[in-house]
Design a protein around this motif. Structure first.
Motif, short mmCIF file in Angstrom:
data_model
loop_
_atom_site.label_atom_id
_atom_site.label_comp_id
_atom_site.label_asym_id
_atom_site.label_seq_id
_atom_site.Cartn_x
_atom_site.Cartn_y
_atom_site.Cartn_z
N PRO A 1 0.98 -1.19 -0.05
CA PRO A 1 0.02 -0.07 -0.12
C PRO A 1 0.88 1.17 0.09
CG PRO A 1 -1.03 -1.51 1.52
CD PRO A 1 0.51 -2.13 1.12
N THR B 1 2.55 1.83 -3.33
CA THR B 1 1.34 2.35 -4.23
C THR B 1 1.54 3.95 -4.39
OG1 THR B 1 -0.04 0.62 -3.95
CG2 THR B 1 -1.05 2.44 -4.84
N SER B 2 1.63 4.45 -3.17
CA SER B 2 1.57 6.23 -3.00
C SER B 2 2.87 6.43 -3.73
CB SER B 2 1.37 6.48 -1.51
OG SER B 2 1.77 7.95 -1.54
N THR C 1 -3.20 2.86 -9.60
CA THR C 1 -3.95 2.49 -8.56
C THR C 1 -4.67 0.95 -8.49
OG1 THR C 1 -4.14 4.65 -7.76
CG2 THR C 1 -5.77 3.06 -6.84
N ILE C 2 -5.10 1.04 -9.78
CA ILE C 2 -5.96 -0.57 -10.07
C ILE C 2 -4.84 -1.55 -10.05
CG2 ILE C 2 -7.40 -1.58 -11.45
CD1 ILE C 2 -8.78 1.11 -12.48
N MET D 1 -2.09 -1.70 -8.65
CA MET D 1 -1.43 -2.00 -7.46
C MET D 1 -2.47 -2.47 -6.52
SD MET D 1 1.68 -1.28 -7.50
CE MET D 1 2.51 -0.87 -6.05
N GLN D 2 -3.64 -2.36 -6.57
CA GLN D 2 -4.69 -2.73 -5.82
C GLN D 2 -4.84 -4.43 -6.23
OE1 GLN D 2 -8.22 -0.49 -6.51
NE2 GLN D 2 -7.88 0.83 -4.71
N ILE D 3 -4.61 -4.70 -7.40
CA ILE D 3 -4.66 -6.08 -7.75
C ILE D 3 -3.36 -6.71 -7.19
CG2 ILE D 3 -4.47 -7.71 -9.70
CD1 ILE D 3 -6.11 -5.77 -11.49
N GLU E 1 -1.80 -5.80 -4.43
CA GLU E 1 -2.08 -5.82 -2.88
C GLU E 1 -3.16 -7.06 -2.43
OE1 GLU E 1 -3.96 -3.03 0.54
OE2 GLU E 1 -3.77 -2.47 -1.32
N LYS E 2 -4.17 -7.14 -3.32
CA LYS E 2 -5.00 -8.34 -3.33
C LYS E 2 -4.34 -9.83 -3.21
CE LYS E 2 -9.02 -10.53 -5.07
NZ LYS E 2 -10.31 -10.32 -6.07
N ARG F 1 -1.60 -9.92 -0.25
CA ARG F 1 -2.17 -9.86 1.41
C ARG F 1 -1.86 -11.16 1.96
NH1 ARG F 1 -6.94 -8.21 0.25
NH2 ARG F 1 -6.54 -6.20 0.31
#
Length: 239
Positions: free
Chosen positions: A162, A165-166, A219-220, A222-224, A226-227, A230
């Motif tokens: 996370p 990502t920033s 962002t999309i 990196m969210q994938i 991260e999923k 995790r």
């Protein structure tokens, strides 16, 4: 305010090609700098947590130096000062013969600056791993390098996705500073369109939309990531 709106100017062949070229340079600078930042940032971040005091001191000095000096100043130093500080032959090559000196300078400056920020993320991630896991690794006969390789880094890397990502988004935004040393990236091309056409609102609106699209896509992705990275049920501390 009587402003003559003209969105069609953005689709004229010359100005559209400028926007496309600026987008290409922005992406090239950001991704190249990110590769440098990840490699150096991980090495420095790990170095700040190793038992060796000398290595920790060197890595801490790097972070404090690059993180606390404004990026714009660092770009100016790399572009204007460094060629004057190295031997004459090297300086002439950097100023005259090096291909795309503005691009190389922007990548190096942005990469080293971002590396200092990533190093802190890596350090924080490693220090968040419960000390009991390190003790367990030692009890099982793992040495320091094996403990980092098999225990600390796999866990910490998954925990810092996370904040990374920033930092990834920040690289794209900070790449706009490359215009100050003459690189015609997206912001510089938008400014050039505004100067040629006097349609500043349209030019910078186009740049804004492109930056927003880049941010949404990053962002999309990196969210994938991260999923899938995790750690289920892991809260980052010992119970």
């Amino acid at each position: 305010m009587d402003y003559n709106w003209n969105w069609a100017v953005l689709f004229e062949e010359q100005y559209l090609s400028w926007l496309i070229s600026g987008f290409g340079w922005t992406v090239s600078v950001a991704l190249s700098a990110w590769c440098i930042a990840i490699v150096i940032g991980v090495l420095v971040g790990v170095g700040k947590t190793v038992p060796n005091r000398f290595i920790r001191a060197i890595c801490a000095t790097y972070v404090e130096l690059f993180r606390n000096v404004p990026l714009l100043v660092q770009m100016f130093i790399w572009y204007f000062a460094v060629p004057e500080m190295v031997p004459d032959d090297w300086g002439r090559w950097m100023k005259r013969d090096m291909p795309n000196p503005e691009f190389v300078t922007a990548v190096v400056a942005l990469g080293l600056y971002t590396a200092s920020r990533i190093a802190e993320q890596v350090r924080a991630g490693i220090e968040t791993v419960p000390p009991g896991l390190t003790a367990a690794a030692t009890a099982h006969g793992l040495n320091v390098s094996q403990t980092y390789r098999y225990v600390l880094l796999p866990i910490s890397f998954r925990m810092i996705v996370p904040p990374l990502t920033s930092e990834f988004l920040t690289v794209f935004k900070n790449s706009s500073l490359a215009l100050t040393i003459g690189l015609l990236e997206l912001t510089a091309q938008s400014q050039q369109i505004a100067e040629y056409t006097f349609q500043g609102f349209e030019a910078f609106t186009a740049a804004t939309v492109i930056y927003v699209c880049i941010a949404l896509i990053a962002t999309i992705l990196m969210q994938i990531l991260e999923k899938y990275t995790r750690i289920p049920g892991y809260v980052g501390k010992e119970g």
